[in-house]
Structure formats: structure tokens, C-alpha cells
Design a protein around this motif. Structure first.
Motif, PDB file in Angstrom:
ATOM      1  N   LEU A  34      41.461  45.466  50.703  1.00 48.75           N
ATOM      2  CA  LEU A  34      40.144  45.885  50.233  1.00 48.75           C
ATOM      3  C   LEU A  34      39.916  47.367  50.501  1.00 48.75           C
ATOM      4  O   LEU A  34      39.507  48.119  49.609  1.00 48.75           O
ATOM      5  CB  LEU A  34      39.056  45.044  50.901  1.00 48.75           C
ATOM      6  N   MET A  35      40.170  47.811  51.726  1.00 54.09           N
ATOM      7  CA  MET A  35      39.955  49.220  52.077  1.00 54.09           C
ATOM      8  C   MET A  35      40.876  50.139  51.275  1.00 54.09           C
ATOM      9  O   MET A  35      40.471  51.230  50.857  1.00 54.09           O
ATOM     10  CB  MET A  35      40.181  49.436  53.576  1.00 54.09           C
ATOM     11  N   PHE A  36      42.096  49.701  51.060  1.00 56.84           N
ATOM     12  CA  PHE A  36      43.046  50.494  50.276  1.00 56.84           C
ATOM     13  C   PHE A  36      42.515  50.689  48.856  1.00 56.84           C
ATOM     14  O   PHE A  36      42.549  51.798  48.314  1.00 56.84           O
ATOM     15  CB  PHE A  36      44.409  49.793  50.253  1.00 56.84           C
ATOM     16  N   ASN A  37      41.984  49.621  48.262  1.00 53.99           N
ATOM     17  CA  ASN A  37      41.479  49.702  46.892  1.00 53.99           C
ATOM     18  C   ASN A  37      40.155  50.449  46.799  1.00 53.99           C
ATOM     19  O   ASN A  37      39.923  51.177  45.835  1.00 53.99           O
ATOM     20  CB  ASN A  37      41.355  48.302  46.280  1.00 53.99           C
ATOM     21  N   LEU A  38      39.292  50.281  47.808  1.00 56.86           N
ATOM     22  CA  LEU A  38      38.018  51.005  47.791  1.00 56.86           C
ATOM     23  C   LEU A  38      38.210  52.511  47.907  1.00 56.86           C
ATOM     24  O   LEU A  38      37.332  53.285  47.538  1.00 56.86           O
ATOM     25  CB  LEU A  38      37.104  50.513  48.923  1.00 56.86           C
ATOM     26  N   SER A  39      39.354  52.926  48.407  1.00 54.54           N
ATOM     27  CA  SER A  39      39.655  54.350  48.560  1.00 54.54           C
ATOM     28  C   SER A  39      40.108  54.989  47.251  1.00 54.54           C
ATOM     29  O   SER A  39      40.135  56.205  47.118  1.00 54.54           O
ATOM     30  CB  SER A  39      40.744  54.523  49.625  1.00 54.54           C
ATOM     31  N   LYS A  40      40.451  54.169  46.268  1.00 55.54           N
ATOM     32  CA  LYS A  40      40.931  54.682  44.978  1.00 55.54           C
ATOM     33  C   LYS A  40      39.764  55.106  44.090  1.00 55.54           C
ATOM     34  O   LYS A  40      38.774  54.392  43.966  1.00 55.54           O
ATOM     35  CB  LYS A  40      41.745  53.608  44.255  1.00 55.54           C
ATOM     36  N   THR A  41      39.913  56.236  43.442  1.00 57.72           N
ATOM     37  CA  THR A  41      38.863  56.758  42.561  1.00 57.72           C
ATOM     38  C   THR A  41      38.679  55.866  41.342  1.00 57.72           C
ATOM     39  O   THR A  41      37.547  55.619  40.909  1.00 57.72           O
ATOM     40  CB  THR A  41      39.215  58.190  42.115  1.00 57.72           C
ATOM     41  N   THR A  42      39.775  55.361  40.779  1.00 56.05           N
ATOM     42  CA  THR A  42      39.695  54.594  39.535  1.00 56.05           C
ATOM     43  C   THR A  42      38.907  53.292  39.687  1.00 56.05           C
ATOM     44  O   THR A  42      38.309  52.817  38.731  1.00 56.05           O
ATOM     45  CB  THR A  42      41.108  54.273  39.014  1.00 56.05           C
ATOM     46  N   VAL A  43      38.892  52.728  40.884  1.00 48.52           N
ATOM     47  CA  VAL A  43      38.156  51.485  41.130  1.00 48.52           C
ATOM     48  C   VAL A  43      36.666  51.681  40.879  1.00 48.52           C
ATOM     49  O   VAL A  43      35.960  50.743  40.473  1.00 48.52           O
ATOM     50  CB  VAL A  43      38.398  51.012  42.590  1.00 48.52           C
ATOM     51  N   TRP A  44      36.191  52.885  41.083  1.00 50.05           N
ATOM     52  CA  TRP A  44      34.762  53.161  41.003  1.00 50.05           C
ATOM     53  C   TRP A  44      34.293  53.609  39.620  1.00 50.05           C
ATOM     54  O   TRP A  44      33.114  53.914  39.434  1.00 50.05           O
ATOM     55  CB  TRP A  44      34.391  54.217  42.049  1.00 50.05           C
ATOM     56  N   ILE A  45      35.162  53.642  38.621  1.00 48.73           N
ATOM     57  CA  ILE A  45      34.766  54.107  37.279  1.00 48.73           C
ATOM     58  C   ILE A  45      33.576  53.312  36.726  1.00 48.73           C
ATOM     59  O   ILE A  45      32.620  53.913  36.211  1.00 48.73           O
ATOM     60  CB  ILE A  45      35.974  54.117  36.310  1.00 48.73           C
ATOM     61  N   PRO A  46      33.571  51.971  36.804  1.00 53.13           N
ATOM     62  CA  PRO A  46      32.375  51.248  36.311  1.00 53.13           C
ATOM     63  C   PRO A  46      31.099  51.648  37.059  1.00 53.13           C
ATOM     64  O   PRO A  46      30.015  51.737  36.461  1.00 53.13           O
ATOM     65  CB  PRO A  46      32.719  49.773  36.561  1.00 53.13           C
ATOM     66  N   PHE A  47      31.224  51.914  38.345  1.00 50.51           N
ATOM     67  CA  PHE A  47      30.085  52.366  39.142  1.00 50.51           C
ATOM     68  C   PHE A  47      29.571  53.706  38.632  1.00 50.51           C
ATOM     69  O   PHE A  47      28.366  53.905  38.467  1.00 50.51           O
ATOM     70  CB  PHE A  47      30.524  52.460  40.611  1.00 50.51           C
TER      71      PHE A  47
END
Length: 197
Positions: A34-47
Motif C-alpha cells: 500500500l505505501m509503495f503504491n501510495l508513493s507513486k504519482t500515477t496512482v493519484w491521477i483520478p484524485f
């Protein structure tokens, strides 16, 4: 009397390292992915897209103001990112904890991710706090308190992932947040001046 920097700076560095190790060593295997993925910029594009939609409606569907907002946000984030990555990291040359020889074996790493060689200041912190501060200032009177506080909570979470992953000290995060906040204040001021003219 001048401050004894020869004694103060190593002391601050030791506190920073101790705090980093204390935070970094509080980890759970179930949270690593989870922490590894939350650190990625692309994960937050919908946000990010959601923020822009909220901004558009907050600005009474004013397309000109919204486009200017997007431009100034982009300029602010890029400036904060380039300042931390292109100026501060090469200037200070502070090794990330993941690259610090004296900490080898003590740092919890995820997926053997180590980041670049230098870490002062955190670009993740600069970018997220730039975005949070920009929206918080530019849309202060249009967004409710919970939305503005939520943005800062998000910036803290993303910044914390960097400590969790072992690639930044707390001082890296604080410096990055300060840089991002300062750039955002300037960017939001410029947007307000231009969009109201």
C-alpha cells in the motif's frame, strides 16, 4: 554570540536520523505494498482530476479562470519539483537513508526501492504541499474547511510514505513541504491577480 554550528548541525542530524529510524521501523508487511503504491504519482491521477472538477464548479464553471488555475498549478508544481531536484539535492548532496552506509541493515526498504542517491529535499513533499497550499490559498473562500484540511492530510500521507519506504529523513520532508508551500503562495497570488483582471 554566534551559534556554534559545528556542534548544532551534527546534533540536529542525529535527531533527524533517530526520528527517521523510529518512524521507518514502525512498519507492517501488510502495509508495504500500500505505501509503495501510495508513493507513486500515477496512482493519484483520478484524485487530481477530481480536484480540477471541484475547482471548475467552485469557480462557477468559469472556463478561463479554471484554465488559468491549471496553468499556474502546473507551473508551481514544476518549479517546486525542479528546485528540490535540480538545485537542492545536487547542492546539499545529502545521501538518502537508503544509500547511507552507516544505516545499512537498519533501514526498512520495500521492493528494494532506494530512490536516487540524494534526498534533501523531498520532491514528493514539495509537489504535494505545493498542490495542497495552492488550492488552499487560491480557493480559500470557495472550498469548505474539510476539503482544504483533507488536501493537507493527503500531502502528509504521501510524504510519510517516503519515510516508510526508507528514502527520506523527516528533515527532507519538512524542507520539501516548506519549498512547496512557498512556491504555492507565489503561484496562488499570481493566479488571483491574473484571473481577477
Amino acid at each position: 554570540m554566534l551559534l556554534d554550528t559545528a556542534g548544532v548541525l551534527p546534533l540536529l542530524s542525529n535527531w533527524d536520523t533517530d526520528l527517521f529510524l523510529w518512524l521507518n521501523q514502525r512498519h507492517l508487511p501488510i502495509l508495504d505494498s500500500l505505501m509503495f503504491n501510495l508513493s507513486k504519482t500515477t496512482v493519484w491521477i483520478p484524485f487530481y482530476l477530481g480536484l480540477l472538477v471541484m475547482a471548475y464548479y467552485s469557480l462557477a464553471k468559469n472556463l478561463r479562470q479554471t484554465l488559468l488555475l491549471v496553468i499556474f498549478i502546473a507551473l508551481t508544481v514544476v518549479a517546486a519539483d525542479r528546485f528540490t531536484s535540480g538545485v537542492m539535492k545536487p547542492y546539499f548532496e545529502r545521501l538518502r537513508p537508503s544509500h547511507e552506509p552507516s544505516l545499512q541493515g537498519q533501514v526498512h526498504l520495500v521492493n528494494d526501492y532506494r530512490g536516487g542517491k540524494y534526498g534533501f529535499a523531498s520532491s514528493h513533499a514539495a509537489n504535494t504541499f505545493a498542490l495542497a497550499t495552492f488550492f488552499g490559498v487560491a480557493l480559500y473562500d470557495r472550498w469548505p474547511l474539510w476539503a482544504r484540511l483533507g488536501l493537507f492530510g493527503w500531502a502528509v500521507l504521501v510524504s510519510y510514505t517516503r519515510i516508510y519506504l526508507g528514502v527520506h529523513y523527516p528533515a527532507d520532508i519538512l524542507a520539501g513541504a516548506l519549498v512547496g508551500g512557498l512556491f504555492a503562495l507565489g503561484g496562488a497570488w499570481a493566479w488571483q491577480r491574473l484571473s481577477s483582471s
